[in-house]
Design a protein around this motif. Structure first.
Motif, PDB file in Angstrom:
ATOM      1  N   GLN A   1     -36.120  12.676 -38.961  1.00 16.35           N
ATOM      2  CA  GLN A   1     -34.876  12.020 -39.343  1.00 16.35           C
ATOM      3  C   GLN A   1     -34.988  11.458 -40.752  1.00 16.35           C
ATOM      4  O   GLN A   1     -36.070  11.178 -41.244  1.00 16.35           O
ATOM      5  N   GLN A   3     -33.000   8.624 -43.446  1.00 19.29           N
ATOM      6  CA  GLN A   3     -32.046   7.532 -43.636  1.00 19.29           C
ATOM      7  C   GLN A   3     -31.698   7.450 -45.125  1.00 19.29           C
ATOM      8  O   GLN A   3     -32.584   7.545 -45.975  1.00 19.29           O
ATOM      9  N   TYR A 106     -28.136  15.173 -44.247  1.00 20.59           N
ATOM     10  CA  TYR A 106     -27.893  13.805 -43.811  1.00 20.59           C
ATOM     11  C   TYR A 106     -26.931  13.119 -44.776  1.00 20.59           C
ATOM     12  O   TYR A 106     -26.863  13.472 -45.961  1.00 20.59           O
TER      13      TYR A 106
END
Length: 117
Positions: A1, A3, A106
């Motif tokens: 992931q 951010q 993202y």
């Protein structure tokens, strides 16, 4: 992931400048592209500027000569220097990171830019 945290938005008068920052953290490969998009009320999200791992850039015609995208790869951060701002630049600006090897991308949470007198 991954951010993404954006900062630097705000209210500025026409002709003024702002500098947006987007810091990426998490599982970031060595090769990735980053970009800034914006979305004004009632309009679709549009690409503002894009930069590759090698430093190649491209810009929307509406911001060429006024905006500059850059990146600090050591800090996984991308910047958008916005000069000569116009009321039509008012929008929520979003940071985007593309992990080429994983074929995913993202988005940041967005930062409001308002150009008004």
């Amino acid at each position: 992931q991954v951010q993404l945290v954006e900062s630097g938005g705000g209210l500025v008068q026409p002709g003024g400048s702002l500098r947006l920052s987007c810091a990426a953290s998490g599982s970031i490969p060595s090769i990735y592209n980053m970009g800034w998009y914006r979305q004004a009320p009632g309009k679709q999200r549009e690409l503002v500027a894009h930069i590759t791992s090698s430093g190649s850039t491209n810009y929307a015609d509406s911001v060429k000569g006024r905006f500059t995208i850059s990146r600090d790869s050591a800090k996984n951060t991308v910047f958008l220097q916005m000069n000569s701002l116009k009321p039509e630049d008012t929008a929520v600006y979003y940071c985007n990171l593309v992990r080429i090897i994983f074929r995913d991308d993202y988005w940041g949470q967005g930062t409001q830019v308002t150009v008004s007198s």
